[in-house]
Design a protein around this motif. Structure first.
Motif, PDB file in Angstrom:
ATOM      1  N   ALA A   1      -1.762  11.029   1.996  1.00 34.33           N
ATOM      2  CA  ALA A   1      -2.114   9.606   2.030  1.00 34.33           C
ATOM      3  C   ALA A   1      -0.994   8.780   2.659  1.00 34.33           C
ATOM      4  O   ALA A   1      -1.256   7.822   3.398  1.00 34.33           O
ATOM      5  CB  ALA A   1      -2.406   9.110   0.618  1.00 34.33           C
ATOM      6  N   GLY A   2       0.255   9.171   2.376  1.00 38.38           N
ATOM      7  CA  GLY A   2       1.372   8.472   3.001  1.00 38.38           C
ATOM      8  C   GLY A   2       1.396   8.675   4.506  1.00 38.38           C
ATOM      9  O   GLY A   2       1.662   7.740   5.270  1.00 38.38           O
ATOM     10  N   LEU A   3       1.097   9.890   4.923  1.00 41.45           N
ATOM     11  CA  LEU A   3       1.035  10.148   6.364  1.00 41.45           C
ATOM     12  C   LEU A   3      -0.153   9.423   6.997  1.00 41.45           C
ATOM     13  O   LEU A   3      -0.057   8.905   8.115  1.00 41.45           O
ATOM     14  CB  LEU A   3       0.937  11.656   6.605  1.00 41.45           C
ATOM     15  CG  LEU A   3       2.171  12.462   6.196  1.00 41.45           C
ATOM     16  CD1 LEU A   3       1.875  13.956   6.239  1.00 41.45           C
ATOM     17  CD2 LEU A   3       3.362  12.129   7.079  1.00 41.45           C
ATOM     18  N   ALA A   4      -1.281   9.379   6.264  1.00 37.57           N
ATOM     19  CA  ALA A   4      -2.434   8.623   6.771  1.00 37.57           C
ATOM     20  C   ALA A   4      -2.092   7.142   6.871  1.00 37.57           C
ATOM     21  O   ALA A   4      -2.526   6.455   7.807  1.00 37.57           O
ATOM     22  CB  ALA A   4      -3.635   8.830   5.849  1.00 37.57           C
ATOM     23  N   TRP A   5      -1.314   6.647   5.912  1.00 31.21           N
ATOM     24  CA  TRP A   5      -0.828   5.263   5.984  1.00 31.21           C
ATOM     25  C   TRP A   5      -0.030   5.062   7.272  1.00 31.21           C
ATOM     26  O   TRP A   5      -0.196   4.046   7.955  1.00 31.21           O
ATOM     27  CB  TRP A   5       0.035   4.960   4.774  1.00 31.21           C
ATOM     28  CG  TRP A   5       0.665   3.597   4.784  1.00 31.21           C
ATOM     29  CD1 TRP A   5       0.170   2.460   4.228  1.00 31.21           C
ATOM     30  CD2 TRP A   5       1.923   3.227   5.382  1.00 31.21           C
ATOM     31  NE1 TRP A   5       1.021   1.403   4.446  1.00 31.21           N
ATOM     32  CE2 TRP A   5       2.103   1.842   5.150  1.00 31.21           C
ATOM     33  CE3 TRP A   5       2.894   3.928   6.085  1.00 31.21           C
ATOM     34  CZ2 TRP A   5       3.233   1.160   5.601  1.00 31.21           C
ATOM     35  CZ3 TRP A   5       4.006   3.235   6.541  1.00 31.21           C
ATOM     36  CH2 TRP A   5       4.176   1.871   6.297  1.00 31.21           C
ATOM     37  N   GLY A   6       0.814   6.033   7.603  1.00 31.04           N
ATOM     38  CA  GLY A   6       1.577   5.928   8.836  1.00 31.04           C
ATOM     39  C   GLY A   6       0.676   5.853  10.056  1.00 31.04           C
ATOM     40  O   GLY A   6       0.926   5.088  10.990  1.00 31.04           O
ATOM     41  N   SER A   7      -0.415   6.645  10.034  1.00 30.24           N
ATOM     42  CA  SER A   7      -1.350   6.612  11.155  1.00 30.24           C
ATOM     43  C   SER A   7      -2.028   5.256  11.267  1.00 30.24           C
ATOM     44  O   SER A   7      -2.190   4.707  12.359  1.00 30.24           O
ATOM     45  CB  SER A   7      -2.408   7.709  10.978  1.00 30.24           C
ATOM     46  OG  SER A   7      -1.805   8.986  10.922  1.00 30.24           O
TER      47      SER A   7
ATOM     48  N   ASP B   1       0.830  -1.208   0.000  1.00 25.26           N
ATOM     49  CA  ASP B   1       0.000   0.000   0.000  1.00 25.26           C
ATOM     50  C   ASP B   1       0.865   1.258   0.000  1.00 25.26           C
ATOM     51  O   ASP B   1       0.574   2.229  -0.705  1.00 25.26           O
ATOM     52  CB  ASP B   1      -0.920   0.008   1.222  1.00 25.26           C
ATOM     53  CG  ASP B   1      -1.979  -1.077   1.163  1.00 25.26           C
ATOM     54  OD1 ASP B   1      -2.283  -1.556   0.062  1.00 25.26           O
ATOM     55  OD2 ASP B   1      -2.502  -1.446   2.240  1.00 25.26           O
ATOM     56  N   LEU B   2       1.929   1.242   0.792  1.00 23.06           N
ATOM     57  CA  LEU B   2       2.811   2.408   0.847  1.00 23.06           C
ATOM     58  C   LEU B   2       3.470   2.650  -0.504  1.00 23.06           C
ATOM     59  O   LEU B   2       3.587   3.799  -0.949  1.00 23.06           O
ATOM     60  CB  LEU B   2       3.874   2.199   1.932  1.00 23.06           C
ATOM     61  CG  LEU B   2       4.884   3.331   2.091  1.00 23.06           C
ATOM     62  CD1 LEU B   2       4.194   4.634   2.479  1.00 23.06           C
ATOM     63  CD2 LEU B   2       5.948   2.965   3.123  1.00 23.06           C
TER      64      LEU B   2
ATOM     65  N   GLY C   1      -0.004  14.846   8.761  1.00 25.61           N
ATOM     66  CA  GLY C   1       1.301  14.775   9.411  1.00 25.61           C
ATOM     67  C   GLY C   1       1.192  14.817  10.918  1.00 25.61           C
ATOM     68  O   GLY C   1       1.879  14.069  11.625  1.00 25.61           O
ATOM     69  N   LEU C   2       0.311  15.678  11.421  1.00 25.51           N
ATOM     70  CA  LEU C   2       0.098  15.755  12.870  1.00 25.51           C
ATOM     71  C   LEU C   2      -0.387  14.418  13.408  1.00 25.51           C
ATOM     72  O   LEU C   2       0.112  13.919  14.421  1.00 25.51           O
ATOM     73  CB  LEU C   2      -0.917  16.846  13.180  1.00 25.51           C
ATOM     74  CG  LEU C   2      -1.384  16.921  14.635  1.00 25.51           C
ATOM     75  CD1 LEU C   2      -0.239  17.335  15.541  1.00 25.51           C
ATOM     76  CD2 LEU C   2      -2.557  17.901  14.764  1.00 25.51           C
TER      77      LEU C   2
ATOM     78  N   MET D   1      -4.652  19.752   4.526  1.00 27.75           N
ATOM     79  CA  MET D   1      -4.962  18.341   4.709  1.00 27.75           C
ATOM     80  C   MET D   1      -3.688  17.551   5.010  1.00 27.75           C
ATOM     81  O   MET D   1      -3.663  16.682   5.884  1.00 27.75           O
ATOM     82  CB  MET D   1      -5.630  17.790   3.442  1.00 27.75           C
ATOM     83  CG  MET D   1      -6.114  16.355   3.553  1.00 27.75           C
ATOM     84  SD  MET D   1      -7.141  15.892   2.147  1.00 27.75           S
ATOM     85  CE  MET D   1      -5.944  15.960   0.816  1.00 27.75           C
ATOM     86  N   THR D   2      -2.612  17.879   4.304  1.00 26.72           N
ATOM     87  CA  THR D   2      -1.341  17.201   4.541  1.00 26.72           C
ATOM     88  C   THR D   2      -0.803  17.505   5.936  1.00 26.72           C
ATOM     89  O   THR D   2      -0.271  16.616   6.618  1.00 26.72           O
ATOM     90  CB  THR D   2      -0.313  17.649   3.486  1.00 26.72           C
ATOM     91  OG1 THR D   2      -0.827  17.344   2.181  1.00 26.72           O
ATOM     92  CG2 THR D   2       1.012  16.931   3.683  1.00 26.72           C
TER      93      THR D   2
END
Length: 480
Positions: free
Chosen positions: A218-224, A48-49, A363-364, A358-359
């Motif tokens: 989306a990458g940061l959301a993946w991290g979450s 996914d990443l 990130g937060l 949004m980014t």
């Protein structure tokens, strides 16, 4: 009636596809040991990443700006897309292969590396093809991608396990073949125009400028979403990842897919209205999503908390049941909070070209999730990691609500909150009074009773809004 009709048309993809994906998680518990399922979960997350890093930026550009009126612009978009998909496929293969090599404790088998990389490429291609079909409002083709790919992958996995024995290489080869069988007919059905010629660099730059922040988000959301798995792997090992993957994956997926089912038709319609009538009209269309999401996610979260134990015993192998029952309610709540932001607040920001905000929110949440999840795991074990993920999701969503409401006005009315809350309390009272369900029949009856009570009470308060929604006249005014 347009919104209701299109929502109903998207319903098969929004229900059957996720059900097949949930079935895959459940079925694998009966074939793979926790350590194998843990590695499987980590590799899929890394696939996914890779897709997010290489192709999602273009997918978001296509969803927002695919042109239906200018043949010359459409031809430039289409031939650029072919080049982007080809280059992204090469990059995805290299990334997934590298991730798989690094992931293992020892030297990874060449068969596992190759099958994981091929499966990642084919999954990414089908994901984009599904977005493209959605952008063209080809609902049947979108449904085909959503349902056929996981169905074929699961069926081929079971056949492979029966013929060659269960294993990760067999599972990923089945995934690759299943998605390939879907990608080929989709490539023929999608309406590409004049694909000869090279990449149009002006179109590529426009796509990148629009999509890069969305992809980064989306990458940061993946991290979450995936921090739980990787923190668990780091602290407790791959076997623990396998044990939590079932409950965490099911809870998150239910929340996500309920949100997709409720709002999939909204964004393409809002984007179309924004192009033809202006941004205010598009935002007004999207503002409908808030009450819908609250009305869908809240009862699902409450109901799952009551039936988590019986559901885990019914569906999963004995080794996974206790952990799955404990994780499901928290996973559903965290997934519901995150889905409310992703499928409502983020789409408003995306439509109004506020991708940078949004980014920043993504990130937060990613940083907060990693910190709180890691600290919780070290201090309180897996339970602490779960609570850390939940708290991070709540904080990021609360901040997003404040920021979006400043621009567009109240996002939820007091009436909608009261109606949903009262109906949930009534449903909870009924579920608490019922005997604990056992078996498929008992679980089905309990869920139907709880759902009926919720729907009856909610309709009592919100019958006018439901009638307006059914008639297609329920569009909020843009308050900005």
């Amino acid at each position: 009636m347009m919104l209701l009709r299109k929502t109903l048309l998207y319903m098969p993809a929004g229900t059957l596809g996720p059900l097949i994906q949930l079935a895959t998680i459940v079925v694998l518990t009966h074939w793979l040991a926790p350590v194998e399922l843990g590695v499987y979960a980590l590799v899929v997350a890394l696939q996914d990443l890779a897709q997010i890093a290489t192709l999602s930026w273009w997918s978001q550009y296509v969803l927002r700006y695919l042109d239906e009126t200018d043949p010359a612009l459409r031809a430039r978009q289409d031939r650029t897309e072919i080049g982007v998909i080809a280059l992204a496929g090469i990059a995805q293969a290299l990334l997934v292969a590298g991730f798989t090599i690094v992931l293992g404790d020892g030297p990874a088998e060449p068969g596992l590396i190759g099958s994981a990389a091929l499966a990642g490429v084919m999954r990414g291609t089908v994901v984009h093809a599904s977005v493209r079909a959605r952008a063209q409002q080809q609902i049947g083709l979108h449904a085909f991608a959503q349902m056929a790919a996981p169905c074929l992958s699961l069926g081929l996995s079971l056949a492979g396990f029966a013929l060659f024995g269960p294993g990760l290489t067999v599972a990923f080869l089945a995934m690759a073949l299943g998605h390939c069988l879907v990608a080929l007919p989709m490539a023929l059905k999608l309406d590409y125009r004049q694909v000869r010629g090279g990449i149009d660099h002006a179109t590529l730059r426009r796509g990148f400028r629009y999509g890069v922040f969305t992809a980064l988000g989306a990458g940061l959301a993946w991290g979450s979403m995936q921090s739980m798995r990787f923190v668990t792997d780091l602290v407790f090992g791959a076997a623990a990842v396998g044990l939590i993957h079932v409950g965490w994956g099911i809870g998150q997926r239910i929340a996500t897919q309920l949100s997709v089912l409720a709002t999939t038709a909204l964004f393409p319609m809002a984007a179309s209205r924004a192009r033809t009538e202006g941004i205010a009209a598009g935002v007004g269309q999207l503002l409908v999503a808030g009450p819908i999401l609250l009305a869908v996610l809240a009862p699902a979260t409450v109901g799952l908390a009551f039936v988590a134990g019986p559901a885990a015993r019914l569906l999963t192998a004995p080794a996974y049941q206790e952990m799955t029952a404990a994780i499901l309610p928290v996973a559903m709540l965290a997934g519901g909070v995150r889905a409310f932001r992703n499928h409502y607040l983020d789409e408003i920001l995306q439509l109004t070209d506020r991708s940078r905000l949004m980014t920043a929110l993504d990130g937060l949440e990613a940083v907060t999730t990693m910190l709180l999840c890691g600290a919780g795991a070290l201090l309180y074990g897996i339970a602490g990691a779960l609570i850390g993920c939940l708290v991070a999701a709540i904080l990021a969503t609360a901040l997003a609500v404040v920021l979006v409401a400043r621009q567009h006005g109240p996002l939820l009315t007091a009436r909608a909150i009261f109606a949903t809350g009262t109906a949930c309390l009534a449903m909870a009272a009924v579920l608490a009074a019922l005997p604990r369900p056992e078996g498929l029949v008992g679980l089905t009856v309990t869920c139907c009773l709880g759902g009926t009570v919720y729907l009856a009470i909610y309709t009592l308060f919100e019958h006018r809004a439901l009638r307006q929604l059914a008639c297609g006249s329920f569009t909020r005014k843009h308050g900005g």
